[in-house]
Design a protein around this motif. Structure first.
Motif, PDB file in Angstrom:
ATOM      1  N   GLU A  13       0.828  -1.202   0.000  1.00 24.00           N
ATOM      2  CA  GLU A  13       0.000   0.000   0.000  1.00 24.00           C
ATOM      3  C   GLU A  13       0.870   1.263   0.000  1.00 24.00           C
ATOM      4  OE1 GLU A  13      -4.087   0.259   0.795  1.00 24.00           O
ATOM      5  OE2 GLU A  13      -3.203  -0.703  -0.969  1.00 24.00           O
ATOM      6  N   LYS A  14       1.977   1.224   0.711  1.00 24.99           N
ATOM      7  CA  LYS A  14       2.882   2.377   0.751  1.00 24.99           C
ATOM      8  C   LYS A  14       3.664   2.514  -0.566  1.00 24.99           C
ATOM      9  CE  LYS A  14       3.585   1.951   5.751  1.00 24.99           C
ATOM     10  NZ  LYS A  14       4.573   1.656   6.834  1.00 24.99           N
ATOM     11  N   TRP A  15       3.995   1.399  -1.171  1.00 29.43           N
ATOM     12  CA  TRP A  15       4.790   1.415  -2.394  1.00 29.43           C
ATOM     13  C   TRP A  15       3.965   1.695  -3.645  1.00 29.43           C
ATOM     14  CZ3 TRP A  15       8.046  -3.701  -1.632  1.00 29.43           C
ATOM     15  CH2 TRP A  15       9.126  -3.429  -0.771  1.00 29.43           C
ATOM     16  N   ALA A  25       9.349   5.329  -5.494  1.00 30.08           N
ATOM     17  CA  ALA A  25       8.369   4.986  -4.462  1.00 30.08           C
ATOM     18  C   ALA A  25       9.005   4.295  -3.259  1.00 30.08           C
ATOM     19  CB  ALA A  25       7.281   4.093  -5.052  1.00 30.08           C
ATOM     20  N   ARG A  26      10.083   3.584  -3.488  1.00 27.05           N
ATOM     21  CA  ARG A  26      10.659   2.761  -2.416  1.00 27.05           C
ATOM     22  C   ARG A  26      11.942   3.324  -1.830  1.00 27.05           C
ATOM     23  NH1 ARG A  26       9.600  -3.416  -4.748  1.00 27.05           N
ATOM     24  NH2 ARG A  26       7.599  -2.943  -5.743  1.00 27.05           N
ATOM     25  N   SER A  86       6.518   1.863 -12.881  1.00 21.17           N
ATOM     26  CA  SER A  86       6.852   0.550 -12.316  1.00 21.17           C
ATOM     27  C   SER A  86       6.512   0.423 -10.833  1.00 21.17           C
ATOM     28  CB  SER A  86       8.331   0.229 -12.534  1.00 21.17           C
ATOM     29  OG  SER A  86       9.157   1.204 -11.918  1.00 21.17           O
ATOM     30  N   ALA A  87       6.124   1.525 -10.192  1.00 19.28           N
ATOM     31  CA  ALA A  87       5.713   1.443  -8.784  1.00 19.28           C
ATOM     32  C   ALA A  87       4.295   0.921  -8.635  1.00 19.28           C
ATOM     33  CB  ALA A  87       5.832   2.812  -8.117  1.00 19.28           C
ATOM     34  N   ALA A  88       3.529   0.898  -9.720  1.00 14.58           N
ATOM     35  CA  ALA A  88       2.129   0.470  -9.651  1.00 14.58           C
ATOM     36  C   ALA A  88       2.014  -1.015  -9.372  1.00 14.58           C
ATOM     37  CB  ALA A  88       1.416   0.818 -10.955  1.00 14.58           C
ATOM     38  N   ILE A  89       1.078  -1.379  -8.499  1.00 17.11           N
ATOM     39  CA  ILE A  89       0.802  -2.782  -8.187  1.00 17.11           C
ATOM     40  C   ILE A  89      -0.647  -3.063  -8.531  1.00 17.11           C
ATOM     41  CG2 ILE A  89       0.753  -4.536  -6.362  1.00 17.11           C
ATOM     42  CD1 ILE A  89       2.879  -2.906  -4.880  1.00 17.11           C
TER      43      ILE A  89
END
Length: 221
Positions: A13-15, A25-26, A86-89
Motif C-alpha cells: 500500500e505504501k509502495w 516509491a521505495r 513501475s511502482a504500480a501494483i
C-alpha cells in the motif's frame, strides 16, 4: 500483531504509486535495502504458511496462483526499478493479498508485550554468557552471536518484522543454544540459560526444524 501477508500488504500500500518508478516509491538506498529485504522474508513466511494450510487440506489455490504476482511486485518485475509507472501494483494482486492477510489471522501465535520485554532481557543475558565462554569454538560463537543479533532486531522492530519472523528467530535461538550447551565447558552457565529460555508467545508452541531443541528446555521447562 501481524502475519506476513498483512505486513506485506501494508508495505505494498505504501509502495503503490501509479505515476512513479519503483525506485522513487521505495527509495531502497535510504535504509540500505532493509525494507526490501524484509519483504522478501515475508514472501517466504507466506509460502510456509500456505504449505501448512495445504497440508491441513485447506484450499489455497487462488493464493498459490497469485503468489508469483506478489513475488514480481516485491522485485519490481517486469517494469524494473526505473520505469515511469513501475511502482504500480495491480489491484487484483493487492486484493488477494488482503484477503489472505485476513485468512491467516489466528494461524500464528501472537507475541505478548510483557514476554517481548523478558525476551529482550534474556537476549542480553545470553550474550553475556557467550562473551564469558572464551573456550567456545569460534565458528559456534560467531553463529550464536549472529542469531542473537537477529532476534534482538526482531524484538526491536516487531511492528515490521511481525510474529512469523519473531517465531522463526526464537526457534533458531533455542536450537543454537542447544548446540552450544552441548559443546561448552561452562555447563552450569548454559544450563541456566536453557532453564530461563523465554518463549515470547502467550499461546501456541514452537514449530519447524527447531521444535525439538526448543521444547526440550523451553516450552515445558
Amino acid at each position: 500483531m501481524a502475519n506476513p501477508a498483512t505486513l506485506l500488504y501494508q508495505q505494498f500500500e505504501k509502495w503503490n504509486h501509479h505515476n512513479a518508478s519503483a525506485e522513487q516509491a521505495r527509495t531502497p538506498s535510504h535504509d540500505n535495502w532493509e525494507t526490501q529485504r524484509l519483504m522478501v522474508r515475508h514472501l517466504d513466511g507466506i509460502d510456509e504458511m500456505l504449505r501448512v494450510l495445504e497440508a491441513n487440506g485447506r484450499n489455497v489455490s487462488v493464493y498459490r496462483r497469485t503468489f508469483p504476482a506478489w513475488c514480481a511486485a516485491v522485485f519490481a518485475y517486469p517494469g524494473g526499478w526505473t520505469g515511469n509507472t513501475s511502482a504500480a501494483i495491480d489491484t487484483q494482486t493487492l486484493g488477494h493479498l488482503e484477503t489472505l492477510a485476513e485468512r491467516l489471522d489466528g494461524e500464528l501465535p501472537v507475541a505478548d508485550e510483557d514476554l517481548l520485554d523478558r525476551l529482550s532481557d534474556y537476549l542480553t543475558d545470553v550474550r553475556n554468557v557467550l562473551v564469558a565462554d572464551i573456550d567456545l569454538p569460534g565458528d559456534l560463537r560467531d553463529h550464536l552471536a549472529q542469531v542473537i543479533t537477529h532476534a534482538e532486531w526482531c524484538v526491536s522492530n516487531y511492528a515490521i518484522s511481525g510474529d512469523f519472523e519473531l517465531r522463526v528467530a526464537t526457534e533458531r535461538l533455542g536450537a543454537v543454544i542447544g548446540q552450544v550447551s552441548g559443546r561448552s565447558r561452562m555447563t552450569d552457565a548454559w544450563d541456566t540459560v536453557k532453564k530461563n529460555f523465554v518463549w515470547p508467545f502467550a499461546v501456541g508452541i514452537a514449530t519447524g526444524p527447531a521444535l525439538t531443541a526448543v521444547t526440550q528446555f523451553a516450552i515445558g521447562g
